[in-house]
Write an enzyme that holds these catalytic residues in place. Structure first.
Site, PDB file in Angstrom:
ATOM      1  N   GLY A  91      30.920  46.758 -37.950  1.00 52.97           N
ATOM      2  CA  GLY A  91      32.397  46.759 -37.708  1.00 52.97           C
ATOM      3  C   GLY A  91      32.890  47.657 -39.007  1.00 52.97           C
ATOM      4  CE1 TYR A 114      23.325  53.257 -32.370  1.00 54.15           C
ATOM      5  CE2 TYR A 114      25.257  51.751 -31.369  1.00 54.15           C
ATOM      6  CZ  TYR A 114      24.882  52.957 -32.153  1.00 54.15           C
ATOM      7  OH  TYR A 114      25.677  53.784 -32.719  1.00 54.15           O
ATOM      8  CB  SER A 125      20.573  54.789 -33.651  1.00 53.04           C
ATOM      9  OG  SER A 125      21.029  56.092 -33.229  1.00 53.04           O
ATOM     10  CB  CYS A 180      25.431  47.554 -20.584  1.00 49.89           C
ATOM     11  SG  CYS A 180      23.827  47.297 -21.837  1.00 49.89           S
ATOM     12  CB  CYS A 198      23.076  39.571 -21.771  1.00 52.28           C
ATOM     13  SG  CYS A 198      24.625  40.262 -21.057  1.00 52.28           S
ATOM     14  CB  CYS A 216      29.563  45.517 -22.644  1.00 48.61           C
ATOM     15  SG  CYS A 216      29.147  43.916 -23.572  1.00 48.61           S
ATOM     16  CB  CYS A 231      32.989  41.155 -34.978  1.00 48.28           C
ATOM     17  SG  CYS A 231      34.522  41.569 -34.444  1.00 48.28           S
ATOM     18  CG  ASP A 234      20.515  59.427 -29.012  1.00 46.10           C
ATOM     19  OD1 ASP A 234      20.583  58.543 -30.070  1.00 46.10           O
ATOM     20  OD2 ASP A 234      21.543  60.114 -28.912  1.00 46.10           O
ATOM     21  CG  ASP A 235      21.142  54.888 -29.664  1.00 47.37           C
ATOM     22  OD1 ASP A 235      22.078  54.731 -29.041  1.00 47.37           O
ATOM     23  OD2 ASP A 235      21.392  55.774 -30.677  1.00 47.37           O
ATOM     24  CB  CYS A 290      23.426  41.171 -26.501  1.00 49.24           C
ATOM     25  SG  CYS A 290      23.632  42.963 -26.344  1.00 49.24           S
ATOM     26  CG  ASN A 327      29.664  39.095 -33.144  1.00 50.25           C
ATOM     27  OD1 ASN A 327      30.159  40.315 -32.623  1.00 50.25           O
ATOM     28  ND2 ASN A 327      28.226  39.160 -33.375  1.00 50.25           N
ATOM     29  N   GLY A 328      32.379  38.749 -31.096  1.00 55.43           N
ATOM     30  CA  GLY A 328      32.000  38.577 -29.444  1.00 55.43           C
ATOM     31  C   GLY A 328      33.199  39.014 -28.626  1.00 55.43           C
TER      32      GLY A 328
END
Length: 489
Positions: A45, A260, A301, A459, A456, A400, A19, A363-364, A254, A120-121
């Site tokens: 989003g 990204y 990206s 991932c 964080c 995640c 979001c 790529d990302d 994050c 958002n989260g």
């Protein structure tokens, strides 16, 4: 389609942020400014969007499936959202079904008056809290984890709204950046670790909150500062007040925002996102060099990292994949043969450049690997003699739980294959990822401090900074689970 990466496929082979939020306090036609801000946050989003305003007497809300454009660029919609205070939300769901009832801002009438919230989260103990609330008599109107916050505020026994709000925050786990509206003013806050971003800006006397600085740029506002991890800011006619209900906390934002999620023209933690991505590419070139004729980004990206790789390696940067900006997902038809043709319509190899050349694709990330497989095959079909792939993030081996849509771990390619096996799977001559330490070096650090990481990065490392109550409970039988699933369905 304002997707960050046009190679994003129907099977979820790209990580997607959940979001974006945007709030305006004390501005003429606040909802129009919010709509502009949401345009700048559309990449966060693309499933739905909503705006809620307060005119001093009543709250007004318009929510719709789809993009901001087409839903909030009409005068008649903005006229239905009067007032000098407004907040908005763009959504890609990671919790809750795709339905209008889950589109934010969510609104409820509490004992203290109207309460609107944009989030958002992801709340990692939302299901446990929801079960407890339902057993106590709460009636939910959505399947969104955000509604849990509303019920916690409503059922708190504290006297003032702000104390009830803080009481609710102390019961939730996970990641959240929130913009809320009440008749008294606006509330903005970040979770104690600051996992998700939130910034504050000024446009004259108007106060603005946004997920990214680019949204401030678009509406002509000046960046003031980021909200600190665990900070709560209230804005009212009495002024701006900062509260730290969790005390002074060391944040862990994050790290994938740098890789990204955030737009490259945003500034995050005082650093240009574009500049960090170029630095990631340079680190990747130092860690995993190869002989090649061209460095080619996977648009869009992968572009900044590819530029950084090319500059550090001395290998020319070229656009070997050309993207069409005029074909959206709605063109793609269900039949596999037509879907394959649709992929080529959205992006095509620059055959005259690639034929007979050794190339490095940048790529990302790699999630399931299906997208990378298609890209590599596209390059081979165009006549590339060698196709090497370099990834501007470490292998994504863990899901995640903080507001990013990721497949379950068993479906993550890096969780079940070695890098060499992944290279075979995507049919690349070589494959390499930036190391975790390399990623931190690109951020200006000496490497990852395992004892006290600054971000964080769960991932990549599996080091989750908060409890994962709902996830852990999935393996524990619950005598009420069957009943609750029926109630929540």
């Amino acid at each position: 389609m304002l997707t960050t990466n046009p190679f994003e496929t129907e099977d979820g082979d790209k990580l997607r942020e959940e979001c974006g939020v945007f709030g305006v306090y004390d501005a003429e036609s606040a909802s129009a400014i919010v709509a502009l801000g949401l345009h700048a946050l559309q990449h966060r989003g693309q499933e739905a969007a909503g705006v809620t305003s307060w005119d001093g007497h009543n709250f007004h809300t318009h929510r719709a499936m789809g993009h901001v454009a087409g839903n909030f660029d009409r005068d008649e919609i903005i006229r239905q959202l009067p007032g000098r205070v407004a907040c908005g939300h763009v959504r890609y769901s990671t919790t809750g079904e795709t339905a209008l009832r889950n589109v934010q801002p969510l609104f409820a009438e509490l004992a203290s008056g109207g309460f609107a919230i944009a989030h958002n989260g992801n709340i990692s103990n939302a299901m446990k809290l929801r079960r407890d609330l339902i057993r106590s008599g709460s009636i939910f109107q959505s399947t969104s984890d955000t509604e849990t916050i509303i019920h916690l505020v409503a059922t708190s026994t504290y006297r003032t709204l702000i104390d009830r709000f803080i009481d609710a925050l102390r019961k939730i786990e996970g990641a959240y950046s929130l913009v809320c509206m009440t008749p008294e003013g606006m509330i903005a806050c970040r979770d104690p670790l600051g996992i998700r971003p939130l910034v504050m800006g000024k446009l004259g006397d108007t106060t603005i909150f946004a997920s990214e600085t680019v949204a401030l740029d678009v509406v002509g506002a000046d960046f003031v500062r980021e909200l600190e991890p665990g900070e709560l800011v209230t804005v009212s006619d009495a002024g701006i007040r900062s509260i730290r209900p969790f005390g002074k906390v060391r944040g862990r934002p994050c790290v994938f925002e740098h890789v990204y999620f955030s737009r490259p023209d945003s500034v995050l933690a005082g650093q240009s996102v574009y500049g960090v991505r170029k630095a990631i590419g340079a680190e990747l070139a130092a860690e995993s060099p190869t002989d090649a004729d061209f460095i080619i980004p996977v648009p869009d990206s992968g572009v900044p990292a590819a530029i950084g790789y090319a500059q550090a390696s001395g290998i020319p940067f070229e656009l070997g994949i050309i993207r069409s900006h005029y074909v959206g997902r709605t063109f793609i038809q269900p039949a596999d043969n037509i879907r394959h043709l649709g992929v080529k319509l959205k992006h095509n190899a620059n055959r005259a450049l690639i034929a007979g050349k050794r190339i490095v694709l940048v790529d990302d990330s790699i999630v399931r690997g299906t997208t990378s497989l298609k890209i590599v095959q596209m390059m081979r079909d165009a006549g590339a003699t060698e196709v090497h792939m370099r990834i501007a993030s470490p292998p994504t081996r863990h899901s995640c739980f903080y507001g990013v849509d990721t497949p379950e771990r068993a479906k993550l390619l890096a969780a079940r294959m070695t890098v060499a096996e992944m290279a075979d799977f995507i049919n690349a001559d070589s494959l390499a990822f930036i190391s975790v330490d390399g990623l931190y070096r690109a951020l200006g650090e000496v490497g990852r401090n395992a004892a006290a990481p600054t971000h964080c990065d769960a991932c990549f490392t599996g080091d989750y900074p908060t409890p994962l109550t709902d996830h852990d409970a999935q393996t524990v039988p619950d005598q009420f689970a069957l009943l609750d699933e029926r109630v929540l369905a």
